[in-house]
Write a protein that holds these residues in place. Structure first.
Motif, PDB file in Angstrom:
ATOM      1  N   THR A  82      -1.920   0.598  -7.254  1.00 24.77           N
ATOM      2  CA  THR A  82      -3.059  -0.042  -6.590  1.00 24.77           C
ATOM      3  C   THR A  82      -2.712  -0.303  -5.134  1.00 24.77           C
ATOM      4  OG1 THR A  82      -3.739  -1.141  -8.641  1.00 24.77           O
ATOM      5  CG2 THR A  82      -4.558  -2.069  -6.575  1.00 24.77           C
ATOM      6  N   ASP A  83      -3.561   0.106  -4.210  1.00 26.04           N
ATOM      7  CA  ASP A  83      -3.354  -0.203  -2.787  1.00 26.04           C
ATOM      8  C   ASP A  83      -3.775  -1.649  -2.526  1.00 26.04           C
ATOM      9  OD1 ASP A  83      -2.572   2.385  -2.462  1.00 26.04           O
ATOM     10  OD2 ASP A  83      -4.265   3.003  -1.219  1.00 26.04           O
ATOM     11  N   SER A 122      -8.323  -3.138   3.603  1.00 23.32           N
ATOM     12  CA  SER A 122      -9.259  -2.090   4.009  1.00 23.32           C
ATOM     13  C   SER A 122     -10.087  -1.633   2.801  1.00 23.32           C
ATOM     14  CB  SER A 122      -8.502  -0.904   4.606  1.00 23.32           C
ATOM     15  OG  SER A 122      -7.651  -0.301   3.638  1.00 23.32           O
ATOM     16  N   CYS A 123      -9.571  -1.888   1.594  1.00 23.55           N
ATOM     17  CA  CYS A 123     -10.310  -1.596   0.361  1.00 23.55           C
ATOM     18  C   CYS A 123     -11.221  -2.778   0.041  1.00 23.55           C
ATOM     19  CB  CYS A 123      -9.355  -1.365  -0.808  1.00 23.55           C
ATOM     20  SG  CYS A 123      -8.132  -0.091  -0.538  1.00 23.55           S
ATOM     21  N   GLU A 124     -12.495  -2.499  -0.180  1.00 24.19           N
ATOM     22  CA  GLU A 124     -13.453  -3.580  -0.426  1.00 24.19           C
ATOM     23  C   GLU A 124     -13.068  -4.409  -1.656  1.00 24.19           C
ATOM     24  OE1 GLU A 124     -18.257  -4.332  -1.108  1.00 24.19           O
ATOM     25  OE2 GLU A 124     -17.475  -2.292  -0.793  1.00 24.19           O
ATOM     26  N   LYS A 125     -12.572  -3.763  -2.691  1.00 23.61           N
ATOM     27  CA  LYS A 125     -12.189  -4.480  -3.909  1.00 23.61           C
ATOM     28  C   LYS A 125     -11.098  -5.508  -3.630  1.00 23.61           C
ATOM     29  CE  LYS A 125     -10.438  -3.737  -8.602  1.00 23.61           C
ATOM     30  NZ  LYS A 125      -9.981  -2.723  -9.593  1.00 23.61           N
ATOM     31  N   ARG A 138       2.277   4.203  -2.425  1.00 22.45           N
ATOM     32  CA  ARG A 138       1.447   4.750  -3.508  1.00 22.45           C
ATOM     33  C   ARG A 138       2.227   5.739  -4.373  1.00 22.45           C
ATOM     34  NH1 ARG A 138      -3.785   7.524  -1.249  1.00 22.45           N
ATOM     35  NH2 ARG A 138      -4.002   5.382  -0.409  1.00 22.45           N
ATOM     36  N   ASN A 188      -4.436  -3.488  -0.028  1.00 19.17           N
ATOM     37  CA  ASN A 188      -4.759  -3.438   1.391  1.00 19.17           C
ATOM     38  C   ASN A 188      -6.220  -3.838   1.552  1.00 19.17           C
ATOM     39  OD1 ASN A 188      -5.607  -2.378   4.031  1.00 19.17           O
ATOM     40  ND2 ASN A 188      -3.617  -1.331   4.072  1.00 19.17           N
ATOM     41  N   ASP A 234       0.787  -1.229   0.000  1.00 18.88           N
ATOM     42  CA  ASP A 234       0.000   0.000   0.000  1.00 18.88           C
ATOM     43  C   ASP A 234       0.821   1.282   0.000  1.00 18.88           C
ATOM     44  OD1 ASP A 234       0.921  -0.247   2.583  1.00 18.88           O
ATOM     45  OD2 ASP A 234      -1.053  -0.402   3.513  1.00 18.88           O
TER      46      ASP A 234
END
Length: 389
Positions: free
Chosen positions: A172-173, A177-180, A150, A175, A148
């Protein structure tokens, strides 16, 4: 001490400064512009590592955010650029395949190091690092990342507005914490309904780690390490049917355009306090010299506000304790001057590598490792290489 006496005046000439747990280089030219670096240490041992390599044909930028310890990020800092250099020569130029090959080689080498180190330091199986790399060659920009950290591009607005700039995230993160990213991890483990767990408001893979891609973290990738008696003395095993993390980088390529003004490469220590837009706005509005330090300062101010303390109070906190307020922060700003050939300040024949100190606190105490630059690019003329490490 002799090294300190000889080297520190050179630093002042180059705009390199340090202050407590902060190290920064105000500004230095590269073949197509200028760049600035700043690093703020928060952990007991600095887990962020960073470097910039410049040559007449290319510039490489690396930001490596370690976790669990500094070993993985330091390993990447020492070995990734040599692999990029080697594979670029072998394949006749930089490419996506060259970058993937370099990342894969680093992952394999670090895994071998973990195996060798296990008897004397079993904790190393849980050490890992995010890895963000940028490269510019022949007007083509490459951004590759794991984790993560950036990369954000600042460009002039195309709608005709004066004195305005737009932020574009290039990485692209990885992580959860990102829904994707959570959905991606869950899709890779359809037989494990608890692959991602919300722990006190924070999403983590198996309740352990937030990033889904990294260098290292071997115990979350290799089942053998979970069964090793040495590891079992150190930590709790995580049953693995398949690797929980991957070292496959996300890679973006694009041609640089005349309206592209600058790039910001930074560890998540910056981005957890500043938005892409806020960071780009600062770089656009303020002078170049010391711009990376200014971004670090802005992040610390935001961290202080969140904890309802004063900025100057955070600056008084020692390493280790500082981690309760903010993470290690690394920022590299790369300015893109598309008419750079008109300026005499850029030496088109220069080759150099600039690295932030391995540990800011030790660096400021004159306890510093010697730089391995001559070993990184042994075929380059070392008299052209400036290194700070």
């Amino acid at each position: 001490m002799l090294r300190s006496i000889c080297f520190r005046p050179l630093e002042r000439c180059l705009g390199i400064r340090n202050d407590g747990l902060l190290w920064h280089m105000d500004l230095k030219p590269h073949p197509s512009g200028d760049f600035s670096i700043a690093v703020m240490q928060a952990n007991s041992s600095l887990e962020d590592q960073s470097q910039v390599y410049t040559s007449p044909s290319a510039i490489y930028i690396g930001v490596y955010d370690g976790h669990g310890g500094p070993e993985a990020s330091r390993f990447v800092n020492r070995h990734l650029f040599p692999y990029l250099h080697k594979f670029t020569k072998e394949h006749g130029g930089l490419s996506v395949d060259v970058i993937k090959k370099a990342f894969n080689a680093i992952e394999e080498d670090f895994t071998r190091l973990v195996k060798r180190s296990l008897p004397i330091r079993p904790q190393i199986v849980s050490v890992g690092s995010c890895c963000l790399v940028g490269a510019i060659s022949d007007g083509e920009l490459y951004v590759a990342n794991l984790g993560d950290s950036r990369a954000v591009l600042g460009s002039k607005c195309s709608d005709g507005k004066r004195n305005s700039v737009v932020a574009e995230r290039l990485s692209t993160d990885h992580n959860v914490s990102c829904e994707k990213v959570r959905r991606e991890v869950e899709a890779q483990h359809p037989d494990d309904s608890l692959i991602v767990i919300n722990c006190r408001g924070v999403w983590r893979i198996k309740g352990i780690i937030q990033v889904s891609r990294s260098i290292g973290d071997v115990y979350l990738k290799k089942p053998d390490f979970n069964r090793d008696p040495l590891f079992l003395q150190f930590g709790n095993p995580v049953p693995l049917k398949r690797p929980l993390l991957t070292a496959e980088p996300s890679i973006v390529t694009r041609k640089l355009r005349p309206q592209d003004l600058f790039l910001i490469f930074a560890s998540d220590g910056l981005w957890e306090h500043l938005s892409d837009e806020a960071a780009v706005d600062i770089v656009y509005k303020y002078p170049r010299a010391g711009i990376a330090k200014r971004l670090v300062g802005a992040a610390i101010h935001e961290a202080a506000k969140k904890r309802e303390v004063r900025y100057k109070d955070i600056r008084k906190i020692e390493k280790g304790g500082r981690r309760h307020f903010h993470d290690d922060i690394t920022v590299i700003v790369i300015y893109l001057d598309h008419d750079h050939r008109k300026s005499p300040k850029h030496d088109q024949g220069s080759v150099g590598i600039t690295s932030a100190p391995v540990d800011i606190f030790s660096y400021n105490s004159d306890e510093i490792e010697e730089n391995p630059v001559d070993k990184i690019f042994p075929n380059e003329e070392s008299r052209h290489i400036l290194a700070v490490s």
